[in-house]
Design an enzyme around this catalytic site. Structure first.
Site, PDB file in Angstrom:
ATOM      1  N   CYS A   2       0.824  -1.210   0.000  1.00  0.00           N
ATOM      2  CA  CYS A   2       0.000   0.000   0.000  1.00  0.00           C
ATOM      3  C   CYS A   2       0.856   1.257   0.000  1.00  0.00           C
ATOM      4  CB  CYS A   2      -0.960   0.062   1.186  1.00  0.00           C
ATOM      5  SG  CYS A   2      -2.155  -1.248   1.217  1.00  0.00           S
ATOM      6  N   LYS A 605       5.899  -4.719  -3.831  1.00  0.00           N
ATOM      7  CA  LYS A 605       7.351  -4.750  -3.674  1.00  0.00           C
ATOM      8  C   LYS A 605       7.778  -4.600  -2.222  1.00  0.00           C
ATOM      9  CE  LYS A 605      11.561  -3.390  -5.898  1.00  0.00           C
ATOM     10  NZ  LYS A 605      11.890  -4.766  -6.321  1.00  0.00           N
TER      11      LYS A 605
HETATM   12  O1  M6R Z   1      12.668  -5.457   0.284  1.00  0.00           O
HETATM   13  P1  M6R Z   1      13.126  -6.855   0.579  1.00  0.00           P
HETATM   14  O2  M6R Z   1      14.440  -7.176  -0.040  1.00  0.00           O
HETATM   15  O3  M6R Z   1      13.134  -7.150   2.047  1.00  0.00           O
HETATM   16  O4  M6R Z   1      12.029  -7.779  -0.088  1.00  0.00           O
HETATM   17  C1  M6R Z   1      12.067  -9.172   0.095  1.00  0.00           C
HETATM   18  C2  M6R Z   1      11.142  -9.887  -0.860  1.00  0.00           C
HETATM   19  O5  M6R Z   1       9.824  -9.480  -0.677  1.00  0.00           O
HETATM   20  C3  M6R Z   1      11.529  -9.636  -2.326  1.00  0.00           C
HETATM   21  O6  M6R Z   1      12.871  -9.964  -2.564  1.00  0.00           O
HETATM   22  C4  M6R Z   1      10.647 -10.466  -3.270  1.00  0.00           C
HETATM   23  O7  M6R Z   1      10.886 -11.814  -3.070  1.00  0.00           O
HETATM   24  C5  M6R Z   1      10.916 -10.061  -4.714  1.00  0.00           C
HETATM   25  N1  M6R Z   1       9.753  -9.457  -5.271  1.00  0.00           N
HETATM   26  C6  M6R Z   1      11.316 -11.200  -5.571  1.00  0.00           C
HETATM   27  O8  M6R Z   1      11.605 -10.788  -6.862  1.00  0.00           O
END
Ligand code: M6R
Length: 610
Positions: A2, A605
């Site tokens: 969000c 994301k």
């Molecule tokens: O912001 P973060 O690196 O903590 O996010 C972790 C995951 O949500 C993120 O890497 C997710 O798996 C990706 N969308 C994969 O491409």
């Protein structure tokens, strides 16, 4: 997850246009539904519906809305289905209070019941609505907006941030209680948002409130207050040096392809940071710890697996790796004040990671080192030290360049640590670091150029594949898992990433004629991987190989297209390059299937919820 944007302006002609323009930059946080509440002459115009910001704008004319203040919200559904009634912003009991949140209200069920029992009209199943009602409730008691917003936080349990206003008051109020929030002061307007990209179209003059703080926005100023005692805090805006243009596609059809192509530059930039003045601080943290943990989620976790192999090989240091949500139940009781938790997160806001950060802090479980991309994130402010990934904005939901940067950071830190603790010779460490610095940017570029076309051709042969495996061995363990995650995430195919020697312990039974299995290998492990390839070939499966060209591997690839060949490099550089053809393969399959890889369904994301 969000994204909220609130704007207060002197120019009442273009509030809708500003909110749409700024909110678009938060699309990666949610695209299930969109809404805008704009206030003009004391009347709140609230328009919202299901869809992306472009779709809802076309449908409801959001950018034509007038007023001198307003709040927009892009939603990633958690509490309540993605429907119009659950879309944010929400009204309070009457069309006087308007507001929207990001994060989660954990006492949703009890609090909603309490509000309804005391006469509140709660229309949706969305927890964001309760933030508006909480303010409404205290306004009935106090008749004072500032006090009502402050007290609302006593009722609302969870990790959240919200923006709220009242039809007859010029200000917009916002609180930060465990979810990200940033504000900006432009010439004739102020803005509050979940994230910096939506502030930058208006201004780079920004304020980062801390948790437990509250903002009051007028067209000229953003005042910061402590929620606990209501005292004004002395906060000065700072100039953000983040490039707003980084959030543009720059001629590429998708952000994902642009970001894959930025990887050669990412290596240069991150190596510059790693070799910079704060290097000593990070190495000391690693050196002084008696026990090391790496904690991350999704792609960041896959990079951490690769990191574990580097720390073992180059530094002789065992890194215990765990996914964020699993960490406390699995390793929480093994920690002490000598521990170092390396917390890896692109966004620096992932709740599973911040939970671990809080655990370490409250239990006094040693030090924390953040590895993060978003400057100004909670992880950046709260970790004992942090290493920036130096990627600029990563807009596409699938992580690519940040995964790449994380892997390089681990390779570098492991070599430096190994040099200092004597696990490897200084000459070996120096030669490896020189390769990272001098050779890797070029090799990365060559890999993109060469495997781009190979991946595109291979993708065309995989259009009807709905189920496959992606296997790695040794250093390519995390690489294969990352490839599988990409294929799942943006192609909507089931693709399981696993350790290749483990495949024969059960999953091999799935293989029938032409069943596809991708093998990812380095030159030092290919002798072993050939055994695993043989096991699949013997059952007439389709074996696809990612790695350097090796004569010994060629006979195991039935179809010429099934070999994604990366350029020749050191065996320890191989795993860094091997991920690129997998990123490209998933990208091209996704595009061929008519999916927008930047915005895969159901995802966000930044996951600021448990
Ligand atoms: O912001 P973060 O690196 O903590 O996010 C972790 C995951 O949500 C993120 O890497 C997710 O798996 C990706 N969308 C994969 O491409």
């Amino acid at each position: 997850m969000c994204g909220i944007t609130g704007i207060v302006t002197r120019n009442s002609d273009n509030i809708g246009e500003l909110l749409v323009k700024c909110s678009k930059k938060l699309t990666y946080r949610g695209y299930d539904s969109v809404g805008v509440a704009a206030v003009r002459n004391g009347i709140v115009d609230l328009r919202k519906d299901v869809g992306t910001i472009e779709e809802v704008n076309r449908l409801l004319g959001l950018s034509t809305m007038r007023g001198d203040r307003g709040i927009a919200q892009l939603r990633w559904a958690t509490y309540g289905a993605p429907t119009k009634v659950n879309a944010q912003p929400h009204f309070g009991c009457e069309e006087v209070f308007y507001g929207a949140h990001n994060g989660n209200i954990h006492n949703y069920v009890e609090y909603k019941r309490e509000l309804i029992e005391t006469g509140h009209i709660v229309r949706s199943e969305n927890d964001g609505e309760l933030c508006v009602h909480a303010v409404d409730k205290y306004y009935e008691e106090t008749g004072d907006m500032f006090e009502s917003v402050r007290r609302s936080t006593h009722d609302l349990k969870g990790a959240y941030a919200y923006a709220v206003g009242r039809a007859d008051e010029q200000e917009i109020y916002a609180v930060k209680m465990g979810s990200s929030l940033v504000a900006g002061i432009a010439g004739d307007a102020t803005i509050v948002s979940s994230d910096l990209p939506s502030v930058l179209p208006l201004t780079n003059n920004v304020i980062y409130p801390a948790d437990g703080e509250m903002l009051v926005l007028t067209p000229d100023d953003v005042k910061v207050f402590s929620i606990e005692d209501g005292e004004r805090l002395d906060r000065h805006p700072q100039i953000s040096t983040v490039d707003a243009g980084a959030a543009e596609k720059g001629g590429y059809p998708h952000f994902m392809l642009k970001e894959i192509n930025e990887q050669p530059k990412v290596v240069q930039d991150v190596m510059g940071i790693l070799e910079g003045p704060r290097n000593e601080e990070w190495l000391q943290l690693l050196e002084e710890a008696s026990r090391h943990y790496i904690i991350a989620c999704g792609s960041s976790y896959n990079a951490s697996i690769v990191g574990t192999y580097y720390f073992n090989r180059l530094a002789g240091v065992p890194m215990i790796h765990a996914i964020g949500g699993q960490f406390q139940p699995m390793y929480g009781k093994t920690m002490d004040e000598g521990s170092l938790s390396v917390l890896v997160s692109q966004s620096g806001e992932t709740k599973d990671i911040l939970n671990v950060l809080n655990l370490v802090k409250t239990e006094n479980y040693g030090k924390t080192l953040g590895i993060l991309n978003v400057i100004g994130s909670t992880l950046m402010f709260q970790a004992d030290s942090y290493i920036p990934m130096a990627c600029g904005y990563e807009v596409s939901v699938p992580a690519t360049k940040t995964y790449f940067s994380q892997s390089v950071i681990f390779a570098y830190l492991a070599a430096k640590l190994g040099e200092r603790n004597g696990h490897i010779d200084s000459s070996e460490a120096k030669s490896f670091i020189k390769q990272l610095q001098n050779d890797l940017p070029r090799l990365t570029q060559v890999t993109i150029d060469r495997t781009g076309i190979l991946a595109k051709n291979l993708a065309r042969t995989m259009m009807n594949v709905k189920d496959l495996y992606c296997l790695g061995y040794g250093f390519t363990d995390g690489v294969a898992k990352e490839g599988a995650l990409k294929i799942k995430e943006i192609c909507y195919n089931h693709c399981e990433g696993m350790y290749s020697s483990e495949f024969k312990h059960g999953p091999l039974s799935i293989v029938t004629r032409d069943y596809p299995v991708i093998f990812v290998t380095t030159t030092e492990d290919s002798w072993m991987v050939i055994n695993h390839i043989n096991e699949v070939r013997a059952r007439h499966g389709r074996t696809i190989v990612v790695g350097e060209y090796e004569e010994t591997l060629q006979p195991y690839v039935a179809n010429k297209l099934d070999y994604l060949v990366v350029p020749k490099s050191d065996a320890l550089i191989n795993p860094l390059l091997d991920v690129i053809p997998l990123q490209l393969l998933s990208y091209y399959i996704s595009v061929d299937l008519g999916i927008n890889p930047d915005l895969p369904r159901n995802l966000s994301k930044t996951l600021t919820v448990d």
